[in-house]
Design a protein around this motif. Structure first.
Motif, short mmCIF file in Angstrom:
data_model
loop_
_atom_site.label_atom_id
_atom_site.label_comp_id
_atom_site.label_asym_id
_atom_site.label_seq_id
_atom_site.Cartn_x
_atom_site.Cartn_y
_atom_site.Cartn_z
N LEU A 624 0.82 -1.22 0.00
CA LEU A 624 0.00 0.00 0.00
C LEU A 624 0.85 1.26 0.00
O LEU A 624 0.52 2.25 -0.67
CB LEU A 624 -0.93 -0.02 1.22
CG LEU A 624 -2.03 -1.09 1.20
CD1 LEU A 624 -2.77 -1.09 2.53
CD2 LEU A 624 -3.01 -0.85 0.05
N ILE A 625 1.94 1.25 0.75
CA ILE A 625 2.79 2.44 0.78
C ILE A 625 3.45 2.68 -0.58
O ILE A 625 3.52 3.81 -1.07
CB ILE A 625 3.84 2.31 1.91
CG1 ILE A 625 3.15 2.38 3.28
CG2 ILE A 625 4.89 3.42 1.80
CD1 ILE A 625 4.08 2.09 4.44
N CYS A 626 3.96 1.61 -1.18
CA CYS A 626 4.54 1.75 -2.52
C CYS A 626 3.50 2.24 -3.51
O CYS A 626 3.78 3.09 -4.37
CB CYS A 626 5.13 0.42 -2.96
SG CYS A 626 6.58 -0.10 -2.01
N TRP A 627 2.30 1.70 -3.40
CA TRP A 627 1.20 2.13 -4.27
C TRP A 627 0.92 3.62 -4.09
O TRP A 627 0.76 4.36 -5.06
CB TRP A 627 -0.02 1.29 -3.93
CG TRP A 627 -1.19 1.44 -4.88
CD1 TRP A 627 -1.33 2.36 -5.87
CD2 TRP A 627 -2.37 0.64 -4.89
NE1 TRP A 627 -2.52 2.20 -6.50
CE2 TRP A 627 -3.18 1.15 -5.92
CE3 TRP A 627 -2.82 -0.42 -4.14
CZ2 TRP A 627 -4.44 0.60 -6.21
CZ3 TRP A 627 -4.07 -0.98 -4.43
CH2 TRP A 627 -4.86 -0.47 -5.46
N GLN A 628 0.88 4.06 -2.86
CA GLN A 628 0.56 5.45 -2.58
C GLN A 628 1.66 6.39 -3.03
O GLN A 628 1.39 7.51 -3.50
CB GLN A 628 0.29 5.63 -1.08
CG GLN A 628 -0.12 7.01 -0.66
CD GLN A 628 -1.48 7.40 -1.22
OE1 GLN A 628 -2.29 6.54 -1.53
NE2 GLN A 628 -1.72 8.70 -1.35
N ILE A 629 2.91 5.97 -2.92
CA ILE A 629 4.02 6.85 -3.29
C ILE A 629 4.24 6.87 -4.79
O ILE A 629 4.38 7.93 -5.39
CB ILE A 629 5.30 6.41 -2.55
CG1 ILE A 629 5.13 6.61 -1.03
CG2 ILE A 629 6.51 7.20 -3.05
CD1 ILE A 629 6.29 6.09 -0.22
N VAL A 630 4.26 5.70 -5.40
CA VAL A 630 4.60 5.60 -6.83
C VAL A 630 3.43 6.03 -7.71
O VAL A 630 3.60 6.82 -8.64
CB VAL A 630 5.04 4.16 -7.16
CG1 VAL A 630 5.32 4.03 -8.66
CG2 VAL A 630 6.28 3.80 -6.36
N ASP A 631 2.27 5.52 -7.43
CA ASP A 631 1.12 5.77 -8.32
C ASP A 631 -0.16 5.87 -7.50
O ASP A 631 -0.97 4.94 -7.47
CB ASP A 631 1.02 4.62 -9.33
CG ASP A 631 0.06 4.92 -10.46
OD1 ASP A 631 -0.33 6.10 -10.62
OD2 ASP A 631 -0.31 3.98 -11.19
#
Length: 951
Positions: A624-631
């Motif tokens: 979720l964090i990667c999702w929120q930061i990247v895209d």
């Protein structure tokens, strides 16, 4: 026209002149006929000499000095009935004669006007020759009056400056003549075709129409009007959505206007093509309340019947024409005030009608402009005479002379100063153009009705109250007004599903209360209450996401909606992992204990299970964090095709729907689905592996399998249907909410409802084995003791070590008792009278103890095996040899002695060993008590399949 004493009709074909057969100038080789004659007229020396000799221009300019002088006026009109536009001229002569009569009767003018009419036949060559004849053979004309046909008028008007003459037209409306650089000496009392354009712009602004389209016949006259209209519209910031022109068939162009969503259509075409235009409009349904047509107003009466050359019936044409607005100049002023002639427009019209009846000719729409034109000439000449006389008095001591150029310029200046009220309204010129009144008519029920007028001088539009009748309840819109309409979730649907969600959360809260209240109960303790709490928490988070999925831009702002997209995704994913992660962690512990024998002495506490669930959540958080930061998820708006207004208003509805999307939505969803799918497969594997574990309090494999099956099927169906119904938010929300409610509810119910039922019907069922049945009384006695050493969990792991220690201590105690019992038995062998008593009371109990046939499970077998394998073989081998060599009656291992020993030893073993495996409580009766008093012993059938050795 019949000549009167004030008018003379001169022939247009005088005797031939010698110069007309001579060769034209070299530079006129390729000019048109009219221009050729004009060049001959202007440049041929002999012709110029003849005209100068006959007219003596520049020599006889004393006309202004004498009162009562007859001043000739050249009148150019098509008089031949076969000529084009001759009908206009026939209705003009009565108006001209009335004007001359009224001028004479007024007594304000010291001269009489004599009109000299020359027939132009509406032909360029003939008209130019008529003008030449008037110049050369007629009297000296001070002004030219007339000019009906545009082509003839433009040719003559272009040469006026060379002749120092001023022309005043009453019927030439072509916009070409408005070019003062080319036609500086041309005036007209009739407004030009371009004069309607400011009126049209004013009319458009009145109804706030800022988007129009034009449909123009491909003719110079209409093209010029359109070009001027374009300039006026641009000045007024009115958008021209489409400009169409046609030559013969207008249907294709009309369709293009419709395709471009043009509602207000300004047409420039004659009546012959107007019927085709409205026939196409009828076939394309471009009429009624949504469209407004604005067309020229100079068509003949009932033109749709006379010029109907289409396949549409008159009824269809009238249907399409209903409500159109026609724009044209006002032939007579509507203001009933007395003008320069001392008559109101109505009074003049009555006199004009009488003249028409006497002469038997038809009226002309230009008669009022011809009437006012004669008054303009009279006022101009009067003013010019005054100026010349003043100038003559100023030069009375000199020989005062004035040439044609000076007179022509003076007349031109005086014309520009004209300003009076005539029968056609206020008469004044601006750059030679009449600033007149423009009328607006509307076609209503088969006839044109005046609805307003525009005063060009004051730049005022005056519409008659309630005279305009539009087809709809309001004026048509200038475009299809598109109203964006959010496709939102219905409030009743949201309320119903929210209510069901609240009930589900209350149910989860009830399960949480039950789990916390009974956390120390054996049934709940063996099922890991902490994991149960996590399952409930995950279910409640999943329930809570439903409230967020039902919110859209109608409830929150755009920025808040984007935040909402992220929050609801996080809550649903975390809730799913929390619930199923805890459930699968419990199952893993059961699997680890029962599938690995080496784990039987290792404690798996809840803290380790919490670490497992935390690891699953950590993976979720990383995704979720990667999702929120990247895209990150963004608010996107998807617009759909236009829809008609359900209430019938003249607007279109463009539905739009808000989505939570990002650039690589498919990739991120694939990652989440893959991880959750692996988690589900792992849970299925654990449930299958532990399906044979026979302790219900520990094993939820059956319910986990049911839950995984239902959740998996529902998620697959829900995801597919949700994707297919993404343009139907109500259906999509209903499906998503029901899937979440069903999955959460079925999971919680499968986990907790069986425990509730068991707690209510059989509180001690947690310690039951499928093969070992106890009575109700003994269950109450053993409610505080564990029944299986191998059922290791938080409730029993601490007791297992204690039981093993007790087992070792009791084995040592048994060895000591065995020795003591052997000595006692030896002492009693001399008292046979007691043997029957011992044999009778303990023989059956010994058999019962030796036949514990229901201890068949792995854990129980291991305990019993541990005990049996601890046989005191050393005791048998360390016997005193003297005892072995004794006789049968004295041998301690004789059957009689063994029977006596068992009758005393087994009751002691019964009370000393069984508490270690959960048989009886340590507080039970003493070894000396009767074994038969134990209920457990009474229900055990005898068996001799188990041999207890080492006693």
């Amino acid at each position: 026209m019949q000549p009167s004493h004030h008018a003379a009709v001169y022939p247009s074909h005088p005797p031939p002149l010698p110069f007309l057969v001579s060769s034209p100038p070299p530079h006129s080789m390729f000019l048109p006929t009219g221009c050729l004659l004009l060049s001959v007229l202007l440049f041929h020396p002999a012709l110029t000499k003849v005209c100068n000799d006959r007219t003596k221009h520049g020599q006889d300019n004393s006309w202004f000095t004498r009162d009562g002088e007859n001043l000739p006026i050249m009148v150019l009109m098509p008089m031949n009935e076969s000529a084009l536009m001759s009908s206009i001229s026939q209705g003009i002569e009565p108006a001209v004669q009335l004007a001359i009569q009224h001028i004479r009767e007024s007594g304000k003018y010291s001269f009489s006007l004599i009109t000299k009419i020359y027939d132009t036949e509406c032909d360029n060559a003939k008209g130019l020759r008529a003008f030449f004849d008037a110049i050369c053979y007629g009297p000296k004309h001070l002004m030219i009056f007339g000019g009906v046909c545009p082509s003839v008028t433009s040719i003559i008007a272009e040469s006026l400056e060379g002749w120092n003459l001023v022309q005043l037209s009453f019927a030439a409306t072509t916009p070409v003549l408005a070019d003062k650089k080319k036609y500086p000496n041309f005036f007209r009392t009739v407004p030009s075709d371009n004069a309607v354009n400011p009126a049209v712009v004013k009319f458009l602004n009145y109804y706030n129409w800022s988007r129009v389209g034009t449909l123009t016949q491909d003719v110079q006259r209409f093209s010029e009007v359109r070009n001027d209209l374009t300039n006026e519209l641009e000045k007024a910031n009115i958008e021209i959505a489409d400009t169409e022109s046609f030559s013969n068939d207008p249907c294709g162009n009309v369709k293009k206007l419709k395709d471009n969503d043009v509602r207000i259509i300004i047409g420039q075409f004659d009546e012959n093509l107007a019927s085709r235009v409205f026939c196409c409009a009828y076939n394309l349904n471009m009429f009624g309340s949504k469209y407004q047509w604005i067309i020229p107003g100079w068509y003949q009466g009932n033109w749709w019947e006379q010029a109907n050359n289409t396949n549409c019936t008159t009824k269809k044409l009238l249907t399409a024409m209903e409500g159109y607005i026609s724009v044209d100049f006002e032939p007579l002023s509507a203001r009933q005030i007395k003008g320069i002639s001392g008559r109101t427009p109505k009074e003049y019209e009555r006199e004009y009608s009488r003249e028409l009846q006497q002469k038997g000719v038809e009226a002309s729409k230009f008669h009022g402009f011809a009437y006012d034109g004669i008054w303009v000439i009279a006022k101009t000449l009067t003013r010019a005479m005054e100026l010349l006389r003043i100038k003559q008095r100023q030069n009375m001591y000199h020989n005062f002379t004035v040439d044609d150029r000076e007179v022509g310029k003076m007349v031109l200046d005086v014309m520009n100063e004209t300003n009076f009220f005539g029968v056609t309204g206020q008469v004044m010129f601006r750059n030679g153009e009449r600033m007149g009144t423009i009328k607006f008519n509307q076609f209503q029920e088969g006839q044109e009705v005046k609805v307003g007028e525009y005063n060009a001088i004051a730049d005022v539009l005056d519409l008659i109250n309630n005279s305009i009748r539009f087809q709809g309840v309001e004026p048509p819109k200038d475009r299809t007004f598109v109203r964006l309409q959010r496709r939102h979730i219905n409030v009743p649907l949201y309320s119903i599903l929210s209510t069901i969600t609240i009930l589900g959360m209350l149910m989860a809260g009830a399960f949480l209360f039950f789990n916390i209240k009974n956390r120390n109960h054996r049934l709940i303790k063996m099922s890991s209450p902490y994991m149960n709490n996590l399952i409930i928490l995950g279910g409640m988070l999943s329930y809570a996401s439903i409230f967020l999925f039902g919110l859209d831009g109608g409830f929150v702002s755009d920025k808040e909606f984007e935040t909402l997209c992220t929050v609801r995704t996080w809550i649903l994913i975390v809730g799913y992992t929390t619930a199923f992660g805890a459930m699968f962690a419990k199952t893993w512990r059961v699997h680890a204990i029962f599938k690995n024998v080496k784990m039987k002495k290792k404690i798996i506490k809840d803290q380790k299970l919490l670490i497992i669930v935390g690891g699953m959540l950590l993976i979720d958080l990383c995704i979720l964090i990667c999702w929120q930061i990247v895209d990150p998820l963004r608010r996107t708006v998807e617009e759909y095709s236009l829809e008609a207004d359900p209430q019938g208003r003249d607007i279109a509805i463009r539905p739009f729907l808000e989505h939570c999307e990002n650039t690589h939505m498919t990739i991120w969803l694939g990652i989440v689905y893959a991880y959750k799918g692996l988690l589900m497969l792992f849970g299925c594997f654990l449930a299958w592996e532990t399906r044979n574990v026979s302790i219900p309090a520990l094993n939820d494999s059956k319910y986990i399998g049911m839950s995984v099956y239902n959740v998996g099927i529902m998620c697959i169906i829900g995801a597919a249907v949700s994707f297919l119904t993404r343009d139907q938010p109500n259906v999509q929300f209903c499906i998503v909410a029901l899937v979440i409610i069903f999955c959460s509810t079925i999971t919680l119910c499968l986990v907790f409802v069986p425990k509730l039922i068991t707690m209510r019907t059989n509180p001690d069922a947690a310690t039951q084995n499928r093969r070992l049945k106890f009575t109700q009384n003994q269950k109450k006695e053993d409610s505080k003791t564990s029944t299986s050493v191998t059922s290791v969990n938080q409730a029993n792991t601490s007791r297992l070590d204690g039981l093993q220690t007790d087992n070792h201590r009791l084995r040592m105690r048994i060895t000591e008792l065995d020795k003591e019992l052997e000595e006692v038995t030896m002492q009693l062998q001399d008292t046979p009278e007691k043997t029957p008593y011992i044999k009778q009371n303990h023989y059956s109990d010994a058999n019962n103890i030796l036949s514990i046939r229901n201890f068949t499970d792995d854990g129980e077998k291991s305990i019993l095996k541990n005990h049996l394998e601890q046989k005191p073989q050393a005791q048998w081998g360390s016997m005193d040899p003297s005892r072995i060599n004794r006789g049968p009656l004295e041998d301690i291992n004789s059957p009689e002695h063994i029977q006596r020993r068992l009758s005393l030893q087994l009751p002691i073993l019964h009370h000393a060993y069984l508490p270690s495996i959960g048989g009886v409580d340590a507080s039970c009766t003493s070894p000396n008590g009767s074994p038969g008093s134990s209920p457990r012993h009474r229900h055990m059938p005898p068996s001799y399949r188990v041999m207890v050795s080492g006693l």
